[in-house]
Design a protein around this motif. Structure first.
Motif, short mmCIF file in Angstrom:
data_model
loop_
_atom_site.label_atom_id
_atom_site.label_comp_id
_atom_site.label_asym_id
_atom_site.label_seq_id
_atom_site.Cartn_x
_atom_site.Cartn_y
_atom_site.Cartn_z
N TYR B 37 51.65 -8.77 16.20
CA TYR B 37 51.14 -7.86 17.23
C TYR B 37 49.63 -7.66 17.08
CZ TYR B 37 49.84 -3.47 19.40
OH TYR B 37 49.18 -2.51 20.11
N VAL B 38 49.19 -7.48 15.85
CA VAL B 38 47.76 -7.29 15.61
C VAL B 38 46.97 -8.49 16.14
CG1 VAL B 38 45.97 -7.09 13.84
CG2 VAL B 38 48.05 -5.74 13.65
N THR B 238 37.73 1.23 11.75
CA THR B 238 39.00 1.96 11.73
C THR B 238 38.79 3.46 11.54
OG1 THR B 238 39.19 1.21 9.46
CG2 THR B 238 40.56 0.13 11.06
N ILE B 239 37.55 3.88 11.39
CA ILE B 239 37.30 5.30 11.15
C ILE B 239 37.82 6.18 12.27
CG2 ILE B 239 34.98 5.08 12.14
CD1 ILE B 239 35.98 7.60 9.49
N LYS B 261 38.75 -3.65 17.22
CA LYS B 261 39.32 -3.22 15.95
C LYS B 261 40.31 -4.25 15.43
CE LYS B 261 40.32 1.48 16.65
NZ LYS B 261 41.24 2.58 16.50
N LEU B 262 41.23 -4.65 16.33
CA LEU B 262 42.27 -5.58 15.91
C LEU B 262 41.66 -6.92 15.51
CD1 LEU B 262 45.01 -4.70 18.54
CD2 LEU B 262 44.80 -3.90 16.19
N ILE B 267 40.20 -10.85 11.27
CA ILE B 267 39.20 -11.63 10.54
C ILE B 267 39.08 -11.17 9.09
CG2 ILE B 267 36.74 -12.13 10.40
CD1 ILE B 267 36.76 -12.13 13.44
N ALA B 268 39.27 -9.88 8.87
CA ALA B 268 39.10 -9.37 7.52
C ALA B 268 40.34 -9.56 6.65
CB ALA B 268 38.73 -7.89 7.55
N THR B 269 41.47 -9.92 7.24
CA THR B 269 42.66 -10.10 6.39
C THR B 269 43.17 -11.54 6.37
OG1 THR B 269 43.98 -9.34 8.25
CG2 THR B 269 43.57 -7.76 6.51
N LEU B 270 42.96 -12.26 7.45
CA LEU B 270 43.54 -13.60 7.52
C LEU B 270 43.09 -14.53 6.39
CD1 LEU B 270 45.67 -14.64 9.41
CD2 LEU B 270 43.90 -15.76 10.76
#
Lengths: 320, 294, 511
Positions: B37-38, B238-239, B261-262, B267-270
């Motif tokens: 979903y993200v 995400t703040i 945001k998504l 990009i920051a987790t993949l």
């Protein structure tokens, strides 16, 4: 040299003279000590040097003034913490969540790792492994957002399903009764896959021959799990359990903070959220340090106790 | 192997297998879906994100968020910085942890108990944010990438687990090497480490994820914004989700678009998530490690 | 010998660590400018560059020496060194910076947080009340706002001015049109709208699938309503004494009114758990029709509709805004902000003498001039905006302007005269600016805004939670009138009475 080798398996240090010990240290284990140097230097510089900072628990620390010049208040922060009318409720809430999580969220990855270990299609296994560890990377904000989506009283899928099946409409998010189960459920969903990694690493140590031999002996699936798989990870399980006990009073902040609302606050308040609430208004590093100190002392007592019990049960296990 | 296969295929065994596969499949799906979903949301328009609660395929496909991210020079730089710091930092932290864990696994070592106590103590007690900052500052590490790596070089938790793994290591192998005249460092380097691949892979993953996800160190130790890492950017977007911040937000503040945001989350987790599949092959290669206590 | 060596290693390591501790502890006082006395008069320059710490809300910090920063440097004739800190943990970073040896000359302070207050009390910042009036532009402050931004009357920073009026009801325009309703002007009108939105099928689906008011777990809505009813804004004056809002009759009336809404099903059923993140989408999805919050939220929701419909007509808009709604007693009571958002404080560690202070204040004075406030608030004329024939500001939409906007020099804009006014590029924006102007006259200010209380600093959150939780439980029907009164008693006994006493004392001292 020779004498040393003989005495090796069970050194009784106190039976030897000091010079003898030094000799052993220098001659036999010189290179081991060399290996220790970077680690020990690290601990002294980055862990122990800053540790003088805990004295701010006994002061009213103002960063601008520095630790030295901040006002000394003795045990004031401790008495205000222990004397707070909410202390027992906070302790109760914290322990409830911790123990539920040790009882449910701690064994979950072990269970899952054992099941994964039984899968023989290696591609399927890797695929599952890769999927289940993803939630670890999603922030609590996202996890809580999803929980709201699924469990909202206003059209949440699960609320509708429960109503269809049992005929009652449960407000999972606001009902204090459901707060703890929800927290544990989220914890299991987020952490189980990630938690399996360490146990799978331990299981990599088991040679396939052991399983093969057991199969030849006619051992069934469950007996193989019982006699080969579980013993292989026992040491890791015990050490993980001991280390987990150290953080019994740490329930984490983000998740609980995000799940708290006006209707469930009485069961939701834990040390971590309380310290945040008090700390943010007091700007007090001192107060949170004092509470942290208390949590650490409890943690170290629990670690040593668990370790002691573990050693009683099995001499080879434990911290040392 | 085919013989074994036959033996596996008893009837209760098959039933177990089927149930097991289904159960694990379900577990994989419920853990995967939210991330799907993200990803899907990062390609969707703002109005679709507001209108549909959950979806896997966006109705209107847009690259707007990614276009914005990848045209920003600062963003690309921060990706490079983060990858670099994570790679080097993981090696450094592995070095510190393994060199310390190995001697501590030797029961014969004098002073071992003291050192282990020191480690356990440091696991629970810490000086806190500001004293640690002052040490880092005293070492002249402000604005240095080392400040992101060294203060966390050894995670005591990891150290103790690794030490325990080493304690189970086959003694015979080491003894035979010793007779061949190898020093302890030689044994460690040439025999122990090559046989510890699953453990190295595991803790490489733990450390890499730790550095990758760390946002407090870059926040505190890096003044120079050209050195910022991805996590700082992630926290920035995400703040607006922080309910506490809502009340005090600047009235002129416009929260970042949901799709943005998504996209940043993706990009920051993949990249760091992609590390695991590559490490997985090492999990099967520790077979020689031998004598498991039963 | 050998043992000595072994011990030597330990000794060196320990000394090594001790060295850091001592080294760090002592450096505190020898920073700042080294030309101590320096009384050569005005022309002497103390600071080659001025270091400013400010929060950034962008995902990537503004690059050094960008065009916007250079424009500000050109205006002031000073080199600026911006230290951008991510907004997420600004407070932590501020405290660490104050503990360190390297403190910027000017720090943006986001609010009167305890961390700031402790440091200010310990003498970290200049108290400015005696200096501001000496400067041409800095002296143009608004009395009320300066008072609000002070700490019990002491001015520790130069405030950053913000719109005073921002509260409004936000209403789905298509639903009003479908039902043939007018935009409400009073709370009673609003009640009728909520009724109709819930029961008269405003979305024309033929199903009972809508409700009126959307309330999330951030309860600003309830505060706004109580003020519209005539309750004080946080703290008010009754018989010459400060009293908390929730003890007043108007507050009780507002609470009763809201409870009635909930009882009749005019509010979203999940108002105890709805995340503020989902606030906009509940309205956009057509589940609920009214939100009470800020104009910025109205703009956000309107943009969602614009995005969805692809509308390009600036006169078309999709949500109605009302500004302040009239109380049932016929009066208008508006909810203002404190009029500022944080302030710029000057460090006493890095700016040590009065001469040095004058140099910094002269710099800030330039930033408060007409040119200064326009550059900081709107960017560079010709790149970020143009002025139309009436002198109104028209933003330029270009990539260059967008890039400039992300450089955030607005973070250090304070106040000033002659700021270009926005006309608003759309009908909705124009209505917003008109309402903001009209409502400002009847604003009800928080009487306790400048007061910083010891009791509130130590027990504020718990005290607030008592009332916050009780009012939600009351509205949700979990406690009755007695339960509500018990909560108020609990509030008094948990430190509330002390808080009232302390604030009243501070209030007397200040006036």
């Amino acid at each position: 040299m020779k004498a040393l080798m003989i005495g090796k398996p069970k050194d009784k240090a106190n039976k030897k003279s000091f010079t003898e010990i030094l000799k052993v240290m220098w001659i036999r284990d010189k290179w081991l000590y060399v290996l220790l140097i970077p680690g020990v230097l690290y601990f002294l510089t980055f862990r122990y040097a800053p540790m003088y900072g805990v004295i701010i628990a006994f002061k009213n620390y103002v960063p601008f003034l520095g630790i030295q010049d901040s006002q000394w208040v003795g045990l004031e922060h401790f008495t205000s913490f222990f004397g707070s009318p909410d202390f027992l409720r906070l302790l109760g809430n914290t322990l409830w969540i911790s123990f539920l999580s040790i009882a449910i969220a701690f064994p979950a990855p072990i269970f899952l790792a054992v099941l994964l270990n039984e899968v023989r299609f290696s591609i399927y296994k890797k695929l599952v492994q890769t999927c289940i560890y993803i939630p670890h990377f999603l922030s609590w904000t996202i996890v809580v957002g999803l929980t709201h989506l699924l469990f909202s009283i206003n059209g949440g899928v699960i609320v509708e399903m429960v109503e269809a099946l049992f005929g009652t409409r449960i407000n999972f998010l606001a009902d204090p009764e459901w707060f703890r189960p929800m927290i544990i459920l989220q914890g299991v969903w987020k952490g189980t896959g990630w938690g399996t990694i360490i146990f799978l690493a331990a299981l990599a140590n088991v040679s396939p021959e052991q399983y093969e031999a057991a199969i030849v002996d006619g051992a069934g699936r469950f007996r193989r799990i019982w006699h080969i798989t579980l013993p292989a990870i026992r040491g890791t399980v015990v050490i993980m359990l001991i280390l987990t006990m150290g953080s019994v009073l740490n329930t984490g902040f983000d998740q609980i903070f995000l799940m708290t609302n006006s209707l469930n606050r009485t069961v939701a308040d834990v040390f971590d959220t309380y310290v945040y609430n008090v700390g943010i208004t007091r700007g007090s590093y001192s107060y949170s340090t004092a509470v942290g100190l208390f949590k650490s002392v409890v943690g170290i007592i629990l670690i040593l106790t668990t370790d002691f019990i573990a050693k009683r049960v099995d001499k080879e296990s434990g911290l040392f | 192997m085919s013989d074994l296969h036959k033996l596996h295929n008893t009837k209760p065994g098959r039933v177990f297998d089927v149930i097991n596969l289904i159960f694990l499949g379900l577990a994989a799906i419920i853990t995967l879906l939210p991330f799907v979903y993200v990803v899907a949301g990062s390609f969707a328009t703002e109005s679709e994100l507001a209108r549909r609660a959950f979806f896997i395929i966006p109705e209107t496909f847009t690259l707007e968020a990614y276009r914005y991210i990848f045209t920003s020079e600062a963003f690309i730089r921060s990706i490079i910085v983060t990858v670099g710091v994570t790679a080097v930092g993981t090696l450094v932290q592995l070095f510190f942890t393994f060199t310390m864990a190995y001697p501590l696994a030797k029961r014969k070592l004098h002073g071992r108990k003291l050192l282990i106590n020191m480690v356990v103590f440091a696991m629970l007690f810490s000086g806190g944010m500001i004293p640690t900052f002052l040490v880092v500052q005293g070492l002249g590490l402000i604005d240095s990438y080392w400040a992101l790596v060294l203060p966390g070089a050894i995670n005591p938790f990891n150290l103790i687990i690794i030490k325990n793994f080493f304690q189970n290591f086959s003694v015979e192998l080491e003894e035979s090497a010793k007779i061949d005249g190898a020093s302890e460092i030689g044994i460690f380097w040439r025999i122990v480490l090559p046989l510890s691949k699953p453990i190295i892979a595991t803790f490489a993953l733990f450390y890499a994820v730790g550095i990758w996800n760390d946002f407090m160190s870059p926040l505190l130790y890096l003044n120079d914004s050209s050195k910022w890492t991805l996590q700082l950017l992630l926290r920035q977007v995400t703040i607006s989700s922080d309910p506490n911040a809502l009340g005090s937000l600047d009235p002129d503040y416009i929260p970042p678009a949901e799709g943005m945001k998504l996209a940043i989350i993706v990009i920051a987790t993949l990249p760091i998530m992609a590390v695991y599949p590559f490490l997985q092959k090492h999990f099967a290669k520790g077979l020689l490690i031998g004598s498991v206590k039963g | 010998m050998r043992s000595l060596k072994k011990r030597g290693v330990w000794l060196v390591a320990i000394l090594f660590s001790l060295f850091f501790i001592v080294g760090c502890g002592n450096d505190d006082d020898d920073t700042a400018s080294n030309d101590g006395g320096g009384s050569d008069g005005e022309e002497k320059e103390f600071f080659e560059e001025i270091k400013i710490m400010a929060p950034t809300f962008e995902t990537t910090a503004p690059p050094a020496d960008n065009d916007w920063e250079l424009a500000v440097e050109e205006l002031t004739g000073k080199k600026i060194n911006m230290n951008w800190v991510p907004n997420v943990s600004y407070e932590d970073r501020m405290n660490v910076t104050l503990a360190s040896t390297d403190i910027p000359h000017i720090m943006v302070i986001q609010g009167k947080t305890p961390g700031f207050l402790n440091s200010a009390e310990a003498g970290a910042f200049w108290e400015l009340s005696d200096y501001l009036d000496d400067y041409e532009h800095l002296s143009q402050y608004n009395e009320d706002i300066l008072r609000n931004s002070s700490v019990n009357g002491e001015v520790y920073g130069i405030y950053r001015h913000r719109d005073i009026m921002r509260s409004t009801a936000i209403i789905r325009k298509d639903w009003l049109d479908n039902l043939g309703l007018d935009v409400p002007e009073t709370i009673d009108d609003l009640y009728d709208v909520l009724q109709a939105f819930t029961y008269n099928d405003p979305n024309e689906t033929g199903a009972d699938d809508t409700f009126g008011l959307i309330i999330p777990t951030w309860y600003g809505t309830l505060d706004t309503l109580s003020i519209w009813f005539g309750a004080p804004n946080g703290w008010g004056i009754e018989n010459g004494k400060l009293v908390p809002a929730f003890t007043t009759d108007a507050y009780a009336e507002a609470l009763e009114w809201t409870k009635d809404l909930v009882d009749q099903g005019l509010v979203n059923p999940d108002f105890t758990t709805l995340s503020p993140d989902d606030w906009n989408s509940v309205m956009f999805n057509g589940k609920g029709g009214v939100i009470i919050d800020t104009y910025s939220r109205a703009m956000q929701i309107n943009n969602l509709f614009v995005d969805e419909t692809g509308s390009t007509d600036p006169d078309e808009y999709f949500v109605e805004i009302t500004g302040t709604l009239l109380s049932p007693d016929g009066e208008e009571y508006g909810q203002p902000t404190d009029g500022y958002s944080g302030f710029l404080a000057i460090s006493k560690t890095s700016v040590q003498t009065e001469e040095e202070l004058h140099e910094i204040l002269a710099f800030l004075d330039t930033l408060c001039s007409t040119d200064g406030i326009n550059i900081l608030s709107h960017g560079i004329e010709g790149v970020s905006y143009e002025l139309d024939e009436d002198g109104y500001l028209v933003p330029i939409e270009s990539e260059e302007a967008a890039a400039l906007k992300s450089y955030e020099m607005g973070q250090i804009s304070m106040y000033g005269e002659g700021m270009h006014q926005m006309r608003g590029d759309s009908a909705l924006a124009q209505k917003r600016y008109r309402l903001m102007e009209e409502n400002e006259e009847k604003a009800v200010f928080n009487e306790a805004a400048p007061l910083v209380s010891e009791v509130y600093t130590t027990r504020g959150t718990q005290l607030d939670d008592i009332i916050e939780d009780a009012r939600i439980q009351y509205i949700a029907g979990q406690i009755d009138q007695d339960g509500w009164n018990d909560a108020i008693d609990l509030w008094y006994n948990s430190g509330g009475q002390e808080l009232i006493d302390e604030l009243n004392e501070l209030y007397q001292n200040m006036n």
